[in-house]
Enzyme design. Sequence first.
Site, mmCIF file in Angstrom:
data_model
loop_
_atom_site.group_PDB
_atom_site.id
_atom_site.type_symbol
_atom_site.label_atom_id
_atom_site.label_comp_id
_atom_site.label_asym_id
_atom_site.label_seq_id
_atom_site.Cartn_x
_atom_site.Cartn_y
_atom_site.Cartn_z
ATOM 1 N N GLU A 328 0.845 -1.193 0.000
ATOM 2 C CA GLU A 328 0.000 0.000 0.000
ATOM 3 C C GLU A 328 0.880 1.241 0.000
ATOM 4 O O GLU A 328 1.788 1.364 0.830
ATOM 5 C CB GLU A 328 -0.902 0.038 1.242
ATOM 6 C CG GLU A 328 -2.099 -0.866 1.165
ATOM 7 C CD GLU A 328 -3.127 -0.557 2.251
ATOM 8 O OE1 GLU A 328 -4.292 -0.905 2.051
ATOM 9 O OE2 GLU A 328 -2.768 0.037 3.283
ATOM 10 N N CYS A 329 0.616 2.162 -0.917
ATOM 11 C CA CYS A 329 1.278 3.459 -0.970
ATOM 12 C C CYS A 329 2.798 3.281 -1.008
ATOM 13 O O CYS A 329 3.346 2.882 -2.028
ATOM 14 C CB CYS A 329 0.822 4.338 0.189
ATOM 15 S SG CYS A 329 1.079 6.110 -0.114
ATOM 16 N N GLY A 330 3.516 3.540 0.069
ATOM 17 C CA GLY A 330 4.957 3.349 0.058
ATOM 18 C C GLY A 330 5.340 1.926 -0.287
ATOM 19 O O GLY A 330 6.328 1.689 -0.999
ATOM 20 N N TYR A 332 3.687 -0.046 -2.237
ATOM 21 C CA TYR A 332 3.464 -0.153 -3.683
ATOM 22 C C TYR A 332 4.659 0.403 -4.443
ATOM 23 O O TYR A 332 5.099 -0.171 -5.453
ATOM 24 C CB TYR A 332 2.191 0.608 -4.029
ATOM 25 C CG TYR A 332 1.880 0.752 -5.503
ATOM 26 C CD1 TYR A 332 1.764 -0.358 -6.327
ATOM 27 C CD2 TYR A 332 1.663 2.015 -6.049
ATOM 28 C CE1 TYR A 332 1.450 -0.213 -7.675
ATOM 29 C CE2 TYR A 332 1.342 2.166 -7.383
ATOM 30 C CZ TYR A 332 1.240 1.057 -8.198
ATOM 31 O OH TYR A 332 0.926 1.200 -9.526
ATOM 32 N N THR A 429 -1.114 -0.876 -4.615
ATOM 33 C CA THR A 429 -1.873 0.310 -4.985
ATOM 34 C C THR A 429 -1.501 1.449 -4.057
ATOM 35 O O THR A 429 -1.057 1.231 -2.923
ATOM 36 C CB THR A 429 -3.389 0.038 -4.885
ATOM 37 O OG1 THR A 429 -4.102 1.246 -5.115
ATOM 38 C CG2 THR A 429 -3.771 -0.495 -3.527
#
Length: 437
Positions: A328-330, A332, A429
């Site tokens: 997730e985020c970082g 990803y 994502t």
Amino acid sequence: MTARALIIGAPRSGSGKTSVTIGLLRAFQRRGVKVRGIKTGPDYIDPGFHEAATRLPGLNLDSWAMAPDLLRHLAREQAEDADLILIESAMGLFDGIVTEPNRSGAASDLARLFGLPVLLVLDVSGQSQTAAAIACGFMNYDPSVRMASCVLNRAGSERHRKLSGDAIEALGLPVVGTVLRDPTLTLPERHLGLVQASEHPEMDAHIDRLADAMERSLDLDAIFKAAKPFDIPQGSTEKALSPPGQRIALAEDAAFTFLYPHIKRQWRAMGAEIMTFSPLADEAPPADCDICWLPGGYPELHAGRLAAAQNFKAGLKAFSEAKPIHGECGGYMVLGEALEDADGVTHAMTGLLSHATSFAQRKMNLGYRQARLLGTCAIGRVGDAVRGHEFHYARVVDAGTDQPLAMIADGRGVEMGPSGGKRGSVTGTFFHAIARD
């Protein structure tokens, strides 16, 4: 349940409610009150400060992302074995998105849902009696949201305090104290907002300064009395995110700092084991885990070390050959081929997905997200709808060739297109999942 609860709200961000909340949490904790904090909305920074102040876990409650029954369940959990709950509003008290009633994300939704009063924090710098007009608006804007009392913040002098306070009390709203202007009480900032509690080298001393200021300035007895017994009906975990596996390998260090507190707590409550490891220490995910989860954080600040962490990268690749990985985020960003840092230096990442990201070419992405999953992954099955949030400055500079993970809409349901990537058992994502729709 014996806890009392109070919402701490303000007209806008920057009014000082976070400093007031953190200082009150520590001040009550010093008195022997078992006090816990809650942050409304999707802000993942402040629950860490609440935990640092109370030495008890913090929590997010988000009326847009979480169904009312899940809000009740999580609130009851936080109130168990507590004397006082302080619920800090995000932004302004009534600020949310225009959507179905009481699902806006605003703290006022929780005031209605739980029947809680509000301690109003007013930044009176640059005004005096006009503060009473603002207070009057809060008292009358929504009859179902009751202002219990008021704190004046950033007053310049005793005369300033008297002019503002007398005008507000003439309306019938008690003023329970005034915090004088003091720049040393301001929390430090960084490129994604406030520094996280774990990153501040003198955080405990700073929280003590805030508590000292609140003890000098505010009537703690009156604030405790203003809180209402937290009598909440039983909720449900039906809309909670299920554990993605029995044993979850969770990356956790200075590069991977963020997973919503309620998610980790619910996974454990549902029987999952969480095994942490540190990519920055060049550790691979434990091979006996069922799934690996790379949460958000600040990989752009540690991109060189992550690129050089050969044991981590090899271990993650081996893990992916048999078991799922989600970022997730970082997380990803680290699953992609490359990450460009703020100085424009490109670092090779794990390459388990084919995209590339850049922190040098910044673009702010912020807001609620509704995801319809196009493939089964750690946050749900194909076709599932998940609510969450996105907040990052990094951007995708090469979309790669992977299948998208989800179709994304904003908080109002406006379609935004495909998001993330899926290759084999690896998914990722920028979207942070909060709860099932």
